[in-house]
Design a protein around this motif. Sequence first.
Motif, PDB file in Angstrom:
ATOM      1  N   THR A  95      -0.422  -3.080  -9.348  1.00  0.00           N
ATOM      2  CA  THR A  95      -0.234  -2.480 -10.676  1.00  0.00           C
ATOM      3  C   THR A  95      -1.446  -2.716 -11.572  1.00  0.00           C
ATOM      4  OG1 THR A  95       2.152  -2.826 -10.507  1.00  0.00           O
ATOM      5  CG2 THR A  95       1.258  -2.414 -12.724  1.00  0.00           C
TER       6      THR A  95
ATOM      7  N   GLN B 155       6.514   2.094 -12.981  1.00  0.00           N
ATOM      8  CA  GLN B 155       5.172   2.451 -12.495  1.00  0.00           C
ATOM      9  C   GLN B 155       5.178   3.831 -11.835  1.00  0.00           C
ATOM     10  OE1 GLN B 155       6.464  -0.733 -12.147  1.00  0.00           O
ATOM     11  NE2 GLN B 155       4.873  -2.146 -11.476  1.00  0.00           N
TER      12      GLN B 155
ATOM     13  N   GLY C  33       3.454   1.723  -2.735  1.00  0.00           N
ATOM     14  CA  GLY C  33       4.170   1.844  -4.008  1.00  0.00           C
ATOM     15  C   GLY C  33       5.507   1.132  -4.050  1.00  0.00           C
ATOM     16  N   GLN C  34       5.717   0.239  -3.121  1.00  0.00           N
ATOM     17  CA  GLN C  34       7.022  -0.424  -3.079  1.00  0.00           C
ATOM     18  C   GLN C  34       7.016  -1.822  -3.688  1.00  0.00           C
ATOM     19  OE1 GLN C  34       8.115  -0.230   1.067  1.00  0.00           O
ATOM     20  NE2 GLN C  34       8.096   1.998   1.075  1.00  0.00           N
TER      21      GLN C  34
ATOM     22  N   THR D 254      10.777   3.308 -10.210  1.00  0.00           N
ATOM     23  CA  THR D 254      10.398   2.204 -11.095  1.00  0.00           C
ATOM     24  C   THR D 254       9.587   2.789 -12.246  1.00  0.00           C
ATOM     25  OG1 THR D 254       8.262   1.854 -10.028  1.00  0.00           O
ATOM     26  CG2 THR D 254      10.163   0.668  -9.110  1.00  0.00           C
TER      27      THR D 254
ATOM     28  N   TYR E  83      15.895   0.208  -8.317  1.00  0.00           N
ATOM     29  CA  TYR E  83      14.872   0.641  -7.371  1.00  0.00           C
ATOM     30  C   TYR E  83      15.434   0.825  -5.960  1.00  0.00           C
ATOM     31  CZ  TYR E  83      10.130   1.141  -5.522  1.00  0.00           C
ATOM     32  OH  TYR E  83       9.000   1.622  -4.927  1.00  0.00           O
TER      33      TYR E  83
ATOM     34  N   SER F  89       1.832  -5.389 -15.122  1.00  0.00           N
ATOM     35  CA  SER F  89       3.082  -4.664 -15.291  1.00  0.00           C
ATOM     36  C   SER F  89       3.787  -5.106 -16.578  1.00  0.00           C
ATOM     37  CB  SER F  89       3.978  -4.901 -14.070  1.00  0.00           C
ATOM     38  OG  SER F  89       5.098  -4.066 -14.094  1.00  0.00           O
TER      39      SER F  89
ATOM     40  N   LYS G 137      -0.821   8.794   3.944  1.00  0.00           N
ATOM     41  CA  LYS G 137      -1.247   7.533   4.566  1.00  0.00           C
ATOM     42  C   LYS G 137      -0.576   7.350   5.927  1.00  0.00           C
ATOM     43  CE  LYS G 137      -2.243   4.985   0.351  1.00  0.00           C
ATOM     44  NZ  LYS G 137      -2.080   3.719  -0.376  1.00  0.00           N
TER      45      LYS G 137
ATOM     46  N   GLY H  77       4.388  -3.290  -6.010  1.00  0.00           N
ATOM     47  CA  GLY H  77       3.850  -3.470  -7.364  1.00  0.00           C
ATOM     48  C   GLY H  77       2.673  -4.423  -7.475  1.00  0.00           C
TER      49      GLY H  77
ATOM     50  N   ASP I 104       0.823  -1.222   0.000  1.00  0.00           N
ATOM     51  CA  ASP I 104       0.000   0.000   0.000  1.00  0.00           C
ATOM     52  C   ASP I 104       0.855   1.270   0.000  1.00  0.00           C
ATOM     53  OD1 ASP I 104      -2.622   0.910  -0.283  1.00  0.00           O
ATOM     54  OD2 ASP I 104      -2.875   1.287   1.852  1.00  0.00           O
TER      55      ASP I 104
ATOM     56  N   SER J 297      11.455  -4.230 -12.093  1.00  0.00           N
ATOM     57  CA  SER J 297      11.969  -4.139 -10.716  1.00  0.00           C
ATOM     58  C   SER J 297      10.968  -3.504  -9.761  1.00  0.00           C
ATOM     59  CB  SER J 297      13.305  -3.383 -10.684  1.00  0.00           C
ATOM     60  OG  SER J 297      13.113  -1.990 -10.863  1.00  0.00           O
ATOM     61  N   GLY J 298       9.889  -2.949 -10.285  1.00  0.00           N
ATOM     62  CA  GLY J 298       8.843  -2.423  -9.405  1.00  0.00           C
ATOM     63  C   GLY J 298       7.831  -3.471  -8.976  1.00  0.00           C
ATOM     64  N   ASN J 299       8.066  -4.719  -9.339  1.00  0.00           N
ATOM     65  CA  ASN J 299       7.175  -5.811  -8.931  1.00  0.00           C
ATOM     66  C   ASN J 299       7.968  -6.839  -8.154  1.00  0.00           C
ATOM     67  OD1 ASN J 299       5.928  -4.740 -11.673  1.00  0.00           O
ATOM     68  ND2 ASN J 299       4.284  -5.642 -10.472  1.00  0.00           N
TER      69      ASN J 299
ATOM     70  N   ILE K  67       0.602   1.782 -13.636  1.00  0.00           N
ATOM     71  CA  ILE K  67       0.848   2.597 -12.445  1.00  0.00           C
ATOM     72  C   ILE K  67       0.553   1.766 -11.195  1.00  0.00           C
ATOM     73  CG2 ILE K  67       0.202   4.726 -13.664  1.00  0.00           C
ATOM     74  CD1 ILE K  67      -2.357   4.747 -11.862  1.00  0.00           C
ATOM     75  N   ASN K  68       0.983   2.295 -10.040  1.00  0.00           N
ATOM     76  CA  ASN K  68       0.636   1.697  -8.748  1.00  0.00           C
ATOM     77  C   ASN K  68      -0.730   2.269  -8.339  1.00  0.00           C
ATOM     78  OD1 ASN K  68       3.932   2.419  -8.307  1.00  0.00           O
ATOM     79  ND2 ASN K  68       3.293   0.326  -7.980  1.00  0.00           N
TER      80      ASN K  68
END
Lengths: 166, 326
Positions: A46, B99, A40-41, B97, B234, A106, B37, A43, A38, A142-144, A54-55
């Motif tokens: 996505t 995203q 954005g770390q 990233t 990242y 993604s 948040k 993914g 929750d 790498s964002g997932n 996007i996240n």
Amino acid sequence: MQLSVNGERRDLGGDPRTTLLDFLRHSCGLTGTKKGCDHGQCGACTVLVNGIRINSCLTLAVMHEGDEVTTIEGLGTPADLHPLQAAFVAHDGYQCGYCTPGQICSAKGMIDEATRGWASFVSEDLSATPRLTREEIAERMSGNLCRCGAYPNIVDAILEVVEGAR
Amino acid sequence: MRPFDYHRAGGLAGAVRLVADGARPIAGGTNLLDLMKLEIEAPAALVDINRLPIDRIEESGDGLRIGALVTNSDCAADPRIRRDYPLLARAILAGATFQLRNKATTGGNLCQRTRCYYFYNVDQPCNKRAPGSGCGAIGGFNRIHAVLGTNQLCIATYPGDMAVALAALGARVEIASPEGGTRIIPVRDFHRLPGETPERDNVLEPGELITAVVLPAPAGGTQLYRKVRDRASYAFALVSIAAVVRMDGERIASATLAFGGLAHKPWHDPRIDAALAGQLPSDDLFDRAADLLLEDARVWGSNDFKVPLARRTLRAVLREATEIAA
């Protein structure tokens, strides 16, 4: 106020604090999109908004009036899998499966970015059409995160779809 | 997340009016919503500026004007940026990233807040988050923290990559003011050192809104962005260096360097650029540049490694840039 989710019109409204992720899961009942960190770390959340990945946890639903959102439910169905879904099954690109919808959305966004010619951190030539090698796919994905560590099989699955399209 | 009023700006004047009344502008939201948040940020009102017509890259004199709403992805993918400002494209691609870059904007990225662990933990003291509460990082865990320009109030770093490249390129920030005017300031002067008010990351005044970043004429030369971090992708910079180096035969004609991960702002020291100009490249010369960079460095325990790391990274970048350029 409306937006489109997987081709269906949906009414926005309620608390402006609602993230796009919570809107999809709670208001639309589309629980394929997962809440991991929750923040954005990871993914897992996505989705594609107007075709761009996007996240969904880091954006408010109310900011997306008129947008077209595609979730994992909009990419394929059990009877008619998207090629990426079929490839993830064929290559065992998961263990617990929690990150998988985010990985697949993604990967769809990533392939489209490469088609548009977007370079990545590991691309040698900024202006050349990128070739999605294993190294490029790893950087672009790498964002997932996959806490089960299915990365080699995830790359295999994506590579199969990329090479099938060549 | 605390409740807030949500406004959508119809035009720039309306947006600036709402910001002047205390609303926080939200564009990509990737940093602000994260902080909301955690209730580190709790604005009473948000003004969504995403529909403002400041989302284009346009030619401006000999350079380019990047609208504040241009996403990091679109900026790095722009053919003119890739061809004429490769340093900027490289720095953007080194951060976050895909995203996040697909949402993060040029103006918002400049306003990215620190990643200091104590800033992020509301149970800890932090003069940036809660002025007067103290600095938990001093005497605590400070591996990612600053070694230049610090004081006893704050040792946080500015975490971004894009702004480090913009500082090396001599870019300027265009800011709309609540009185209806515009002011333009160098990126090098946009972020600030903590001083007596570490809660202020930059020089934006209440009610001001970033509208664009203006790039000067292409610098040419060899442009490198070197980022040293804990993971290959990242992760925030421990040390990063943006370099624009031009050679005149065997000699360095000019060098412009900016540094990330070392301070509360992208670090630019004109003495370093001056020390390199007109000189023959050598490791001795590069060490003298590092001496200038680090002469006032102060370490805090777990970030002691940053001083030798910055020195070695600077040497590596200058070796590579002068070899390529020659």
